[in-house]
Scaffold this motif. Sequence first.
Motif, short mmCIF file in Angstrom:
data_model
loop_
_atom_site.label_atom_id
_atom_site.label_comp_id
_atom_site.label_asym_id
_atom_site.label_seq_id
_atom_site.Cartn_x
_atom_site.Cartn_y
_atom_site.Cartn_z
N CYS A 99 0.81 -1.22 0.00
CA CYS A 99 0.00 0.00 0.00
C CYS A 99 0.84 1.27 0.00
O CYS A 99 0.36 2.33 -0.40
CB CYS A 99 -0.93 0.02 1.21
SG CYS A 99 -2.20 -1.22 1.12
N THR B 129 -3.88 1.55 2.92
CA THR B 129 -5.19 1.65 2.27
C THR B 129 -5.71 0.22 2.12
O THR B 129 -5.96 -0.24 1.03
CB THR B 129 -5.09 2.28 0.88
OG1 THR B 129 -4.06 1.60 0.15
CG2 THR B 129 -4.77 3.75 0.94
N ASP C 151 -7.36 -3.45 4.58
CA ASP C 151 -8.52 -3.97 5.31
C ASP C 151 -9.19 -2.99 6.27
O ASP C 151 -10.39 -2.76 6.18
CB ASP C 151 -8.12 -5.23 6.08
CG ASP C 151 -7.95 -6.42 5.17
OD1 ASP C 151 -8.95 -6.95 4.71
OD2 ASP C 151 -6.81 -6.78 4.90
N ASP D 217 -1.93 6.61 -7.87
CA ASP D 217 -2.68 5.35 -7.82
C ASP D 217 -2.60 4.73 -6.44
O ASP D 217 -1.52 4.52 -5.90
CB ASP D 217 -2.11 4.35 -8.85
CG ASP D 217 -2.64 4.62 -10.23
OD1 ASP D 217 -3.41 5.59 -10.37
OD2 ASP D 217 -2.28 3.89 -11.16
N ALA D 218 -3.76 4.41 -5.88
CA ALA D 218 -3.78 3.75 -4.58
C ALA D 218 -4.05 2.27 -4.79
O ALA D 218 -4.83 1.89 -5.66
CB ALA D 218 -4.86 4.35 -3.70
N VAL D 219 -3.38 1.44 -4.02
CA VAL D 219 -3.63 0.01 -4.07
C VAL D 219 -4.60 -0.30 -2.93
O VAL D 219 -4.20 -0.42 -1.79
CB VAL D 219 -2.32 -0.78 -3.93
CG1 VAL D 219 -2.60 -2.27 -3.95
CG2 VAL D 219 -1.36 -0.41 -5.02
N ILE D 220 -5.89 -0.33 -3.25
CA ILE D 220 -6.90 -0.52 -2.20
C ILE D 220 -7.28 -2.00 -2.19
O ILE D 220 -8.23 -2.42 -2.85
CB ILE D 220 -8.12 0.39 -2.45
CG1 ILE D 220 -7.65 1.83 -2.63
CG2 ILE D 220 -9.11 0.28 -1.29
CD1 ILE D 220 -8.72 2.80 -3.04
N TRP D 221 -6.46 -2.77 -1.51
CA TRP D 221 -6.63 -4.22 -1.51
C TRP D 221 -6.79 -4.73 -0.10
O TRP D 221 -6.12 -4.28 0.82
CB TRP D 221 -5.39 -4.90 -2.09
CG TRP D 221 -5.24 -4.76 -3.55
CD1 TRP D 221 -6.11 -4.17 -4.43
CD2 TRP D 221 -4.11 -5.20 -4.32
NE1 TRP D 221 -5.59 -4.23 -5.68
CE2 TRP D 221 -4.37 -4.85 -5.66
CE3 TRP D 221 -2.93 -5.85 -4.01
CZ2 TRP D 221 -3.48 -5.14 -6.68
CZ3 TRP D 221 -2.05 -6.14 -5.01
CH2 TRP D 221 -2.32 -5.79 -6.35
N ARG D 222 -7.65 -5.73 0.05
CA ARG D 222 -7.71 -6.46 1.30
C ARG D 222 -6.61 -7.51 1.33
O ARG D 222 -5.95 -7.75 0.31
CB ARG D 222 -9.08 -7.11 1.45
CG ARG D 222 -10.20 -6.13 1.76
CD ARG D 222 -11.46 -6.89 2.10
NE ARG D 222 -12.57 -5.99 2.37
CZ ARG D 222 -12.85 -5.50 3.57
NH1 ARG D 222 -12.11 -5.82 4.61
NH2 ARG D 222 -13.88 -4.71 3.74
N LYS E 298 -3.28 -8.87 -1.38
CA LYS E 298 -1.90 -8.52 -1.04
C LYS E 298 -1.05 -9.78 -0.94
O LYS E 298 0.08 -9.82 -1.44
CB LYS E 298 -1.86 -7.75 0.29
CG LYS E 298 -2.49 -6.39 0.23
CD LYS E 298 -2.14 -5.55 1.45
CE LYS E 298 -2.87 -5.98 2.68
NZ LYS E 298 -2.72 -5.05 3.81
#
Lengths: 317, 262
Positions: A100, B129, B131, A145-150, A154
């Motif tokens: 992130c 950014t 969980d 760019d944001a890496v918006i990952w759960r 990841k």
Amino acid sequence: MSNVPENAPHHCPGTQSEDAGKVSACAGCPNQNICASGLPSGPDPAIEIIRNRLSNVKHKILILSGKGGVGKSTVTSLLGHGLAAKNPDINIGILDADICGPSQPRVLGVRGEQVHNSGSGWSPVYVKDNLSLMSIGFLLGSPDDAVIWRGPKKNGMIKQFLSEVDWGDLDYLLIDTPPGTSDEHLSLVQYLCGAGVSGAVVVTTPQEVALLDVRKEIHFCRKVALPVIGVIENMSLFVCPNCHSRSEIFPATTGGAVQMCTEMDVRMLGALPLDPLLARCCDAGDDFTAQLPHSPAVQQLRLIVDSIIAVCEESST
Amino acid sequence: MLEQVKQVILVLSGKGGVGKSTVSTQLALTLKEKGFKVGLLDIDLCGPSVPYILNLEGKSIHQGPEGWIPVYLDPEQRLGVMSIGFLLNSRNDAVVWRGPKKSSMIKQFLEDVCWQDLDFLVIDTPPGTSDEHITVMENLRPVKNCAAILVTTPQEVAIEDVRKEITFCRKTGIPIMGIIENMSGYECPSCSHCTNIFSSGGGHSLAELAKLPFLGTLPIDPRVGQLAGRGLPAVKEIPDSSTSKVFGNIVDSLGGLLSNGL
């Protein structure tokens, strides 16, 4: 049969059996579909792939800290430069596992470079002849760019980084991590269990609020049986560039890293002073060790590099 | 549980160690000093700092008839605090959890804590950014008055991550109240020479670039650092410092927001 679960129906053929999910006893079992799909067998095959991929990497070191902003990425890059400068014949790779907030491309001055894919895998970006880097930063279109990952996504990325990067022969692979004790850390330890990790270098700053999280990180290492190579204290003292007086910006009210190391029985590798020029070099992506070879920070760094090499050599023999 | 909260303020930053927890606690303390009723929720599960900063370590959470009762800093119960730190046996215990477990904990924090009537709920977040942030955004969607304050330091390497956080806020549709720049300059205690250890002005130019309000610059002030661990508000202890001025201004504009009926 040992692989029959305790709560399985009578005449269960066992989850590892050829007939799992297919015999009449399986009808009505809530897990029939899972057994029939043949999925739940054995450990993750990725562990074996990663072991093979990293078989030419002698020492794998994780750079950890429970706390953010203490200088994990700075220390990783300094160690990378320090090791690379020590001997041109040894090869160093840096893997940025902070998905992130990847900082390595900037700190090492290779922002905007491209990663190429070939038959043998992804080629890392070379900072020097013997220092290469892989980071998610190379895969993003724009710095916004944001890496918006759960977590699971990841983990998938980390698995790919470990199994598909073509590092070549490496003496040291330094893995820079995000703060915390969560998905990224668990996955790294899990995926690397086959390949073997030399240990973790833990970075902290002197204040209690950082040490609080760092103690948690050392507990994490103990829980997952990851050896701790030692602790580096960053931002220890500030030397005023005007009057050269020393002051503690982040006061060690509880004895700092030295005290923590005695309490927790881990090795103290050294302390790096807070140098404004170092912060500037990181922003510009310059090699601090080459620009200011006589600064106190670089002299300390050399000692730290030597003791890390000593620990790694000792553990491999 | 959040229907009785008039305004939710999320303190965010892509980067770690820039001072999110310091800003969150000082903001909550300043709001309390100005007479508001405040809640402070710490959703940094792997590295909770709020209990230590507010000198509340070792306190525990009780179950009341309407839900979990937060730990109150003052006998008048004007500042309630909730953190995973209160649920751990020892301060050295590590919370080694993957995403789904973290998400359900945060959901519980948002749904099961009995905050009662609050003017402001300040939420302190971990870096990134991922969980925690996705979960908190999803659960705050029905809450009307919710805004974010972004914290950065002047270095490029921090600003780079904060830009990602701005994208995150825009994607999830949370309004950004503004940007605070922390750790700007350091005044040498012996010669008063100001050194910009982590360069300067980065937060201001980021705010201009992203067309966001700039809320102020906090210098590196060891006096503020020393307040950590004691739970004291900067506005009361060191009223002449620029830190107290910045927080005073932010709280004044927040108060105006509230009295205008939002």
